[in-house]
Design a protein around this motif. Structure first.
Motif, PDB file in Angstrom:
ATOM      1  N   GLY A 196      -7.398  -4.610  10.683  1.00  0.00           N
ATOM      2  CA  GLY A 196      -6.688  -3.931   9.608  1.00  0.00           C
ATOM      3  C   GLY A 196      -7.255  -4.295   8.251  1.00  0.00           C
ATOM      4  N   VAL A 197      -7.575  -3.283   7.440  1.00  0.00           N
ATOM      5  CA  VAL A 197      -8.211  -3.499   6.131  1.00  0.00           C
ATOM      6  C   VAL A 197      -7.521  -2.644   5.070  1.00  0.00           C
ATOM      7  N   LEU A 244      -4.932   0.376   6.120  1.00  0.00           N
ATOM      8  CA  LEU A 244      -3.478   0.219   6.078  1.00  0.00           C
ATOM      9  C   LEU A 244      -2.995   0.088   4.639  1.00  0.00           C
ATOM     10  N   THR A 245      -1.871   0.706   4.357  1.00  0.00           N
ATOM     11  CA  THR A 245      -1.239   0.527   3.053  1.00  0.00           C
ATOM     12  C   THR A 245      -0.477  -0.796   3.052  1.00  0.00           C
ATOM     13  N   THR A 246      -0.002  -1.179   1.881  1.00  0.00           N
ATOM     14  CA  THR A 246       0.762  -2.421   1.764  1.00  0.00           C
ATOM     15  C   THR A 246       1.998  -2.395   2.659  1.00  0.00           C
ATOM     16  N   SER A 247       2.698  -1.273   2.686  1.00  0.00           N
ATOM     17  CA  SER A 247       3.928  -1.186   3.477  1.00  0.00           C
ATOM     18  C   SER A 247       3.658  -1.099   4.978  1.00  0.00           C
ATOM     19  N   LEU A 284      -5.365  -8.860  10.601  1.00  0.00           N
ATOM     20  CA  LEU A 284      -5.232  -8.187   9.314  1.00  0.00           C
ATOM     21  C   LEU A 284      -6.095  -8.937   8.310  1.00  0.00           C
ATOM     22  N   TRP A 285      -7.180  -8.293   7.871  1.00  0.00           N
ATOM     23  CA  TRP A 285      -8.037  -8.902   6.856  1.00  0.00           C
ATOM     24  C   TRP A 285      -7.998  -7.956   5.661  1.00  0.00           C
TER      25      TRP A 285
END
Length: 363
Positions: free
Chosen positions: A60-61, A104-107, A121-122
């Motif tokens: 995830g970026v 990916l968005t912040t949410s 998640l990086w």
């Protein structure tokens, strides 16, 4: 006579009690000494098994942040975080290209981890207590020490964020950025108006339209945002740093072994820079170095990779694919990039001036 008899009885009672306590302590010590040895639990990672079966790492970026994670004109993912995803794929699968990048968005980011959409998640994510306690995640380390700041127009002639009294500040919704700005202004009794947007890109665009007087985010993100503005030289990052933002990879809670794999891959790239092992020299050093630390790092001595369920050359594979920490920094954030950020806190601990980057021993 009665007084002497009572005193003697009291002394005898205390002596017996002391002996009784001493006996219990001795018994406890004996229990510890004679307890049978227990074996450590097996090192097993369901996430690692899933990645190997799939033949691909799902990473995830950020959906698009210059310097950290973005697609170039050929649609290839580039950036500091993207390179760490590739290094992890090289360590785990022996193939740096065996990565599926998931923007990916912040949410979305934490839910994607919990749901298993991504293995790691990086994504420029700050390590905080509440995130580990409430979001069902674990941080595996820190790969960038950042801090929050303010981007303003040079035409405002500001020298400090303390001069932003009454200003409109663009911030991202549901982020530490929004909370830090509120804390900082409240602690100083300075009035401001938040202009809250759904994501960083929207905040940058609002700032570009002059919907706000300042844009607040991590300083690295501000440096990236400035490069995308029509006249970057007309904007300045104020010297104030209002928070500590330790950024690093996060994984789903419940798989301690996978957390260790991500942690020690990152650590190996940091240690490689400290030991002078580069993308160009890793092969030669693997064959010729007599330094025990380098030999352990590259799998010439010891079985550190197999301890984690990986190959003996897992870190050599990662370094050959992406280089050491310093090389990854230089080409994405440092002098070889459009951001041209100084190492600062992200310098090695033994450099001058010293930073906070420190390689844990592999032994």
């Amino acid at each position: 006579m009665k007084v002497r008899t009572a005193a003697l009885a009291l002394v005898l009672t205390l002596a017996v009690a002391a002996c009784g306590r001493g006996g219990r302590e001795d018994d406890a010590a004996d229990d510890v000494a004679t307890a049978p040895p227990t074996e450590a639990p097996a090192f097993s990672s369901p996430t690692l098994q899933a990645v190997k079966r799939r033949g691909r790492l799902n990473c995830g970026v950020h959906e698009g942040l210059v310097g950290f994670a973005y697609t170039d004109n050929r649609g290839q993912w580039r950036g500091f975080d993207a390179d760490f995803c590739r290094a992890l794929a090289a360590a785990v699968l022996g193939n740096a290209d065996a990565v599926r990048f998931v923007p990916l968005t912040t949410s979305q980011r934490f839910n994607a981890l919990r749901a298993g959409r991504v293995d790691v998640l990086w994504r420029e994510t700050s390590w905080t207590l509440s995130r580990e306690a409430e979001e069902g995640i674990r941080f595996a380390g820190i790969n960038y020490y950042d801090g929050q700041g303010f981007l303003v127009r040079r035409s405002l002639n500001l020298s400090s964020a303390a001069e932003l009294n009454g200003a409109r500040i663009c911030v991202q919704r549901a982020s530490t950025t929004e909370l830090n700005v509120a804390d900082w202004f409240r602690a100083r009794g300075i009035a401001y108006t938040p202009v809250v947007t759904d994501n960083q890109e929207a905040a940058r665009e609002a700032y570009g339209r002059e919907d706000c007087d300042a844009f607040s985010a991590d300083i690295s993100a501000l440096a990236a945002a400035r490069t995308l503005l029509p006249n970057p030289e007309q904007h300045a990052i104020l010297p104030d740093v209002i928070s500590k933002e330790p950024l690093g990879p996060a994984v789903k809670r419940g798989d301690e072994a996978w957390t260790s794999i991500v942690r020690w891959t990152l650590n190996g790239l940091i240690l490689a820079e400290e030991l002078g092992v580069t993308r160009q020299t890793v092969g030669t050093l693997a064959g010729e170095s007599r330094d025990p630390s380098i030999r352990r790092l590259l799998g010439v001595e010891g079985d550190f990779g197999p301890m984690l369920g990986l190959s003996k050359t897992w870190l050599r594979d990662a370094i050959e694919a992406q280089g050491n920490y310093g090389e990854i920094f230089a080409r994405n954030l440092g002098p070889d990039s459009s951001l041209d950020l100084e190492r600062g806190l992200n310098a090695q601990w033994n450099q001058r001036p010293a930073g906070l980057i420190y390689g844990l021993p592999i032994r």
